[in-house]
Design a protein around this motif. Structure first.
Motif, mmCIF file in Angstrom:
data_model
loop_
_atom_site.group_PDB
_atom_site.id
_atom_site.type_symbol
_atom_site.label_atom_id
_atom_site.label_comp_id
_atom_site.label_asym_id
_atom_site.label_seq_id
_atom_site.Cartn_x
_atom_site.Cartn_y
_atom_site.Cartn_z
ATOM 1 N N ASP A 292 0.812 -1.224 0.000
ATOM 2 C CA ASP A 292 0.000 0.000 0.000
ATOM 3 C C ASP A 292 0.844 1.272 0.000
ATOM 4 O OD1 ASP A 292 0.980 -0.040 2.577
ATOM 5 O OD2 ASP A 292 -0.942 0.438 3.533
ATOM 6 N N GLY A 293 2.176 1.119 -0.007
ATOM 7 C CA GLY A 293 3.051 2.288 -0.019
ATOM 8 C C GLY A 293 3.517 2.731 1.349
ATOM 9 N N SER A 294 3.306 1.896 2.373
ATOM 10 C CA SER A 294 3.801 2.199 3.718
ATOM 11 C C SER A 294 5.195 1.599 3.898
ATOM 12 C CB SER A 294 2.863 1.625 4.782
ATOM 13 O OG SER A 294 1.586 2.228 4.722
ATOM 14 N N VAL A 295 5.929 2.120 4.876
ATOM 15 C CA VAL A 295 7.256 1.591 5.211
ATOM 16 C C VAL A 295 7.284 1.301 6.702
ATOM 17 C CG1 VAL A 295 9.742 2.023 5.208
ATOM 18 C CG2 VAL A 295 8.320 2.949 3.361
ATOM 19 N N TYR A 296 7.732 0.103 7.072
ATOM 20 C CA TYR A 296 7.758 -0.321 8.469
ATOM 21 C C TYR A 296 9.181 -0.625 8.912
ATOM 22 C CZ TYR A 296 2.688 -0.701 8.450
ATOM 23 O OH TYR A 296 1.354 -0.418 8.378
ATOM 24 N N PHE A 297 9.430 -0.359 10.175
ATOM 25 C CA PHE A 297 10.728 -0.687 10.772
ATOM 26 C C PHE A 297 10.771 -2.181 11.070
ATOM 27 C CE2 PHE A 297 13.893 -0.930 14.195
ATOM 28 C CZ PHE A 297 14.905 -0.150 13.658
ATOM 29 N N ASP A 298 11.902 -2.801 10.736
ATOM 30 C CA ASP A 298 12.064 -4.249 10.890
ATOM 31 C C ASP A 298 12.869 -4.525 12.162
ATOM 32 O OD1 ASP A 298 12.603 -6.959 10.705
ATOM 33 O OD2 ASP A 298 12.836 -6.900 8.527
ATOM 34 N N LYS A 320 0.733 -4.798 23.767
ATOM 35 C CA LYS A 320 -0.060 -4.522 22.562
ATOM 36 C C LYS A 320 -0.775 -3.173 22.642
ATOM 37 C CE LYS A 320 0.806 -8.646 20.878
ATOM 38 N NZ LYS A 320 1.764 -8.793 19.756
ATOM 39 N N GLU A 321 -1.250 -2.826 23.840
ATOM 40 C CA GLU A 321 -1.989 -1.571 23.992
ATOM 41 C C GLU A 321 -1.086 -0.371 23.741
ATOM 42 O OE1 GLU A 321 -4.794 0.672 27.321
ATOM 43 O OE2 GLU A 321 -4.311 -1.448 27.560
ATOM 44 N N LEU A 322 0.131 -0.419 24.289
ATOM 45 C CA LEU A 322 1.075 0.684 24.075
ATOM 46 C C LEU A 322 1.506 0.748 22.615
ATOM 47 C CD1 LEU A 322 3.341 0.449 27.263
ATOM 48 C CD2 LEU A 322 1.660 2.218 26.733
ATOM 49 N N GLN A 323 1.720 -0.424 22.015
ATOM 50 C CA GLN A 323 2.106 -0.446 20.600
ATOM 51 C C GLN A 323 1.020 0.182 19.733
ATOM 52 O OE1 GLN A 323 2.768 -4.607 19.920
ATOM 53 N NE2 GLN A 323 4.827 -4.605 20.780
ATOM 54 N N ALA A 324 -0.232 -0.177 19.996
ATOM 55 C CA ALA A 324 -1.344 0.358 19.211
ATOM 56 C C ALA A 324 -1.459 1.863 19.397
ATOM 57 C CB ALA A 324 -2.645 -0.335 19.614
ATOM 58 N N LYS A 337 2.768 -6.846 7.662
ATOM 59 C CA LYS A 337 3.789 -6.572 8.683
ATOM 60 C C LYS A 337 4.476 -7.880 9.058
ATOM 61 C CE LYS A 337 3.068 -3.854 12.191
ATOM 62 N NZ LYS A 337 2.465 -3.147 13.343
ATOM 63 N N ARG A 338 5.797 -7.848 9.152
ATOM 64 C CA ARG A 338 6.549 -9.059 9.479
ATOM 65 C C ARG A 338 6.424 -9.425 10.952
ATOM 66 N NH1 ARG A 338 12.034 -7.497 5.971
ATOM 67 N NH2 ARG A 338 10.970 -7.472 3.926
ATOM 68 N N SER A 339 6.115 -8.423 11.760
ATOM 69 C CA SER A 339 5.911 -8.657 13.188
ATOM 70 C C SER A 339 4.906 -7.628 13.690
ATOM 71 C CB SER A 339 7.233 -8.511 13.956
ATOM 72 O OG SER A 339 7.001 -8.409 15.350
ATOM 73 N N ASP A 340 4.094 -8.049 14.639
ATOM 74 C CA ASP A 340 3.123 -7.102 15.200
ATOM 75 C C ASP A 340 3.815 -5.906 15.835
ATOM 76 O OD1 ASP A 340 1.006 -8.629 14.417
ATOM 77 O OD2 ASP A 340 0.746 -9.633 16.353
ATOM 78 N N ALA A 341 5.044 -6.084 16.303
ATOM 79 C CA ALA A 341 5.765 -5.003 16.988
ATOM 80 C C ALA A 341 6.392 -4.006 16.029
ATOM 81 C CB ALA A 341 6.841 -5.584 17.906
ATOM 82 N N ASP A 342 6.540 -4.375 14.748
ATOM 83 C CA ASP A 342 7.106 -3.442 13.777
ATOM 84 C C ASP A 342 6.216 -2.194 13.686
ATOM 85 O OD1 ASP A 342 9.036 -5.319 13.329
ATOM 86 O OD2 ASP A 342 8.308 -5.944 11.347
#
Length: 816
Positions: A292-298, A320-324, A337-342
């Protein structure tokens, strides 16, 4: 390098060089180690310090919780600059692009459009819109309530379903916190909206008042319907919001006497540089693109390269709450996403969101990347100090560190790059156990608090100095009293020190009180130790207070003006360093802080009033007392002095001129009185008290009477007003208690009189008995049985008491 769930990674002390200039033995509580670490700036030879501070997200007014952060930061910055003499470069950002801003800007835009259409739709449609918005809000935020419940029934069901929350308890037991505070906020919102809706439907509430009360439920509802349809290429929808609140934020922190940053950065001015920053993190192999054109930290790749993720709070890395919360309310879950934490470095813009060009398509920066790009641009690959509120530690600051170290990484085999050397987090400001927060709507804005007089900039800063910078502060009555007492103590000290400066003879300069001398030296030493101990301002505040206590108890005959003024100037320098004295320079030679002096234009008048009043009091208290002759002499001297001094009576001095004129006029009347010296003296002292306690007090001036010295002319302080009001209330309560006691006595006396009218021979002639003797005492019960002896004795005692009352009543009424 993956970190243990409970262990922070190693921290590297900045390198030392033998050629480096010496620095103070300062230790700072470092969030990267959760301990006090020695402070060594990167540029020791020039004592230069680079500092980046997270600034505001400008979508609403700043509140006292923000004041806690920015004032505490300002205090430390001033100490670094003015006490330790570091050359500090202070950079602060303004977040003017993020999910909260997009939502708020869009919602306000849609709400204004909706209000404009209300004149074209009927009342039934408005009611329907409000009901739909209310149901949507309830379904999302108050899930225990029934769906589609009529507005008039909501309050009752809220009382049933959320009784524990309303009583200040946690539904599942334990201590109530932010979750319960948020539920209370939603309850208040629903109750206000439902009440307004009922009033609008049944009682004819105006549409303007309805909008005021239902906007918090209408905003998210309108956005859910029309948010994606707005023309987000019109950035003014968002910038008119951010520009307004940035300006208001600047006004607020300046009102709190916070220094302006050396450099301010704004996200909207950094679009291309943020894109370049994300591109380099991608090139370094620590990020990935999605379709979709987004970039995520790995995170996994980053740690596999011997880097450290979650340096600050590794124990929260799987929360999870803080990540969200860190990703924002507009972020949608993606299976790519390769990981939920990315986390997002660049977000593809969806319909209804502002967009900037990038190699990956139109989008906008992720929240965390903004600070990394701006701080790196202004301060480079390594920063001495980074600061912000403790609630930003994870994920914002941890993600910021990771992506910055990924950007600056040289792909070393060791985890060697440390982007920030010292991370400082300011503690929360709490109310009833919950942090003050925009999202909880449990806040008082800075301008409200200052405007209403709840706080002064100095009073608020004193409370933060007493509480320390990294600990949470709970605003309690005790803390407020402690701050007020400290301020009042310094007010009194500075006023007296200035009196020494103006009135003490210089031939006593060589005198030195030993206790004061020892305490002064110890206080300066303690202050240095405390400030080197991670800016322990609470200890310094205590030391200053104790030094003033030593001065107050010292024999002033053994303390020379020079010694007293040395102490006063040092204390003045410390309050200037702490930012308690407006824009006063650190090397300002004056004594004290603003607000302790009387208006310059009033001084000639006040001197004349005080001098005449002193003479009157001295005459009235003399052995012979006041006489008409002595009063005439004093009056002549006062009038002559006013003329010879040429005191100008201008508009600004008119109130003080009226007080002097009134005093002289009443003195003139008394000087022709036929009263005895004793009575005349009483009248004089009463007049002097009125001048002090009423006439001048109402002009914010107080004359503090002193033994064998002229009265001290001083301004009325907030604490003095509070003390006078407390004394007034106490006197009022005592007077009311006396009045009630008197009324009770009079009532009892009246009742006693009424009781006395009754002849004891008649008092027992009731249906309870059937026979009586000649004195009216019962001999037989109703059923004909004899009255028992024990009961007869009791009746006799009552009869005798009544006889005495009756005889007294007859005597008072001339019937005996």
């Amino acid at each position: 390098m993956a970190t243990s769930s409970r262990q922070q990674p190693p921290w590297q002390l900045p390198p030392q060089h033998t050629s480096d200039a010496p620095v103070p033995p300062l230790k700072i509580w470092n969030s990267l180690t959760r301990s006090k670490t020695p402070f060594f700036p990167l540029d020791r030879s020039n004592k230069k310090v680079t500092w980046y501070a997270c600034g505001p997200t400008v979508y609403d007014d700043a509140h006292l919780g923000h004041a806690r952060n920015y004032v505490s930061t300002d205090i430390i910055r001033r100490i670094m600059k003015d006490y330790f003499k570091f050359d500090v470069k202070f950079v602060m950002n303004i977040t003017d692009v993020d999910d909260k801003i997009i939502l708020r800007g869009r919602q306000q835009h849609l709400f204004e459009e909706y209000k404009a259409t209300q004149s074209k739709i009927d009342k039934t449609q408005v009611e329907a819109d409000c009901r739909a918005a209310l149901n949507a809000y309830v379904s999302k935020n108050l899930t225990l309530l029934s769906h589609d419940l009529p507005p008039e029934q909501l309050s009752r069901q809220i009382s049933e379903k959320y009784a524990e929350v309303l009583e200040g308890k946690a539904p599942a037991g334990g201590i109530p916190g932010d979750k319960e505070a948020k539920l209370k906020m939603h309850i208040r919102t629903v109750q206000a909206a439902s009440k307004a809706m009922v009033s609008y439907i049944k009682e004819g509430m105006s549409i303007e008042e309805l909008n005021q009360n239902v906007q918090d439920i209408l905003l998210p509802y309108l956005d859910s319907l029309y948010g994606p349809k707005i023309d987000a290429s019109d950035h003014s929808i968002f910038t008119k919001l951010t520009k307004r609140f940035e300006d208001r934020f600047t006004e607020d922190v300046r009102a709190l006497n916070c220094l302006d940053p050396d450099v301010i950065t704004r996200v909207t001015e950094y679009g291309p540089k943020i894109v370049d920053f994300v591109g380099k993190v991608l090139d370094n192999g620590f990020a990935y693109k999605t379709s979709d054109g987004s970039v995520y930290f790995d995170i996994k790749t980053f740690e596999a390269a011997n880097n450290c993720y979650a340096r600050l709070e590794p124990w929260n890395r799987n929360d999870k709450e803080l990540q969200a919360d860190g990703e924002g309310a507009l972020t949608k879950k993606t299976s790519e996403k390769r990981s939920d934490a990315d986390f997002a470095l660049w977000k593809s813009s969806k319909p209804g969101e502002p967009s900037w060009p990038s190699p990956w398509g139109g989008g906008r920066p992720g929240w965390h990347i903004e600070c990394s790009a701006m701080a790196s641009d202004k301060l480079g690959g390594q920063i001495d100090i980074h600061s912000g509120g403790i609630d930003l530690a994870f994920p914002h600051h941890d993600n910021e560190i990771a992506q910055s170290e990924a950007y600056w990484s040289e792909k070393s085999s060791k985890c060697s790059h440390q982007w920030v050397n010292y991370f400082m987090h300011m503690g929360h400001l709490s109310i009833q156990g919950s942090k003050m927060s925009k999202s909880l709507k449990n806040f008082t804005t800075i301008r409200e608090a200052l405007g209403r007089g709840d706080w002064t900039p100095r009073g608020l800063r004193i409370v933060f100095l007493l509480g320390g910078w990294r600990e949470g502060i709970e605003i309690t009555d005790d803390l407020v009293k402690e701050g007020s007492s400290w301020e009042d103590k310094l007010n009194n000290f500075f006023i007296k020190a200035n009196d020494v400066l103006e009135n003490q003879p210089s031939d006593k300069d060589d005198l030195a009180n030993k206790d004061l001398e020892t305490a002064f030296a110890q206080t300066k030493e303690n202050t240095d130790h405390a400030l080197c101990d991670s800016f322990n301002t609470a200890s310094v505040m205590k030391s200053i207070s104790e030094l003033i206590s030593v001065y107050n108890l010292a024999d002033k005959k053994t303390a020379g003006p020079r010694q007293i003024l040395d102490v006063a100037r040092w204390i003045t320098s410390m309050v200037n360093i702490f930012g308690l004295n407006g824009t006063a320079a650190i090397n300002d030679s004056s004594i004290g802080w603003s607000g302790i002096g009387v208006p310059e234009h009033a001084k000639p008048w006040l001197s004349s009033i005080s001098r005449l009043r002193d003479d009157l009091r001295r005459t009235a208290k003399s052995q012979d007392g006041a006489t008409t002759t002595s009063l005439q002499d004093l009056l002549s001297t006062s009038e002559l002095e006013s003329k010879s001094n040429g005191i100008a009576n201008e508009a600004v001095t008119e109130p003080y001129a009226r007080v002097l004129s009134s005093l002289e006029s009443e003195l003139s009347s008394l000087s022709t009185s036929a009263s005895s010296p004793k009575d005349l003296s009483k009248q004089i002292l009463s007049l002097c008290d009125r001048i002090r306690d009423v006439d001048l007090w109402n002009l914010d001036i107080y004359l503090e009477d002193r033994d064998a010295q002229p009265a001290l002319i001083r301004p009325v302080t907030r604490e003095m007003r509070a003390a006078k009001e407390a004394a007034r209330l106490k006197a009022s309560e005592e007077a009311e208690a006396k009045r009630r006691a008197k009324a009770e006595r009079e009532k009892e006396a009246k009742e006693k009189v009424e009781r006395g009218k009754l002849d004891p021979k008649e008092m027992f002639k009731t249906e309870e008995y059937s026979a009586w003797d000649e004195e009216g005492l019962p001999t037989r019960e109703r059923n004909g049985g004899e009255v028992p002896k024990s009961k007869g004795k009791k009746l006799r005692k009552e009869w005798e008491r009544q006889k005495r009352l009756h005889e007294g009543w007859k005597r008072e009424n001339g019937l005996a």
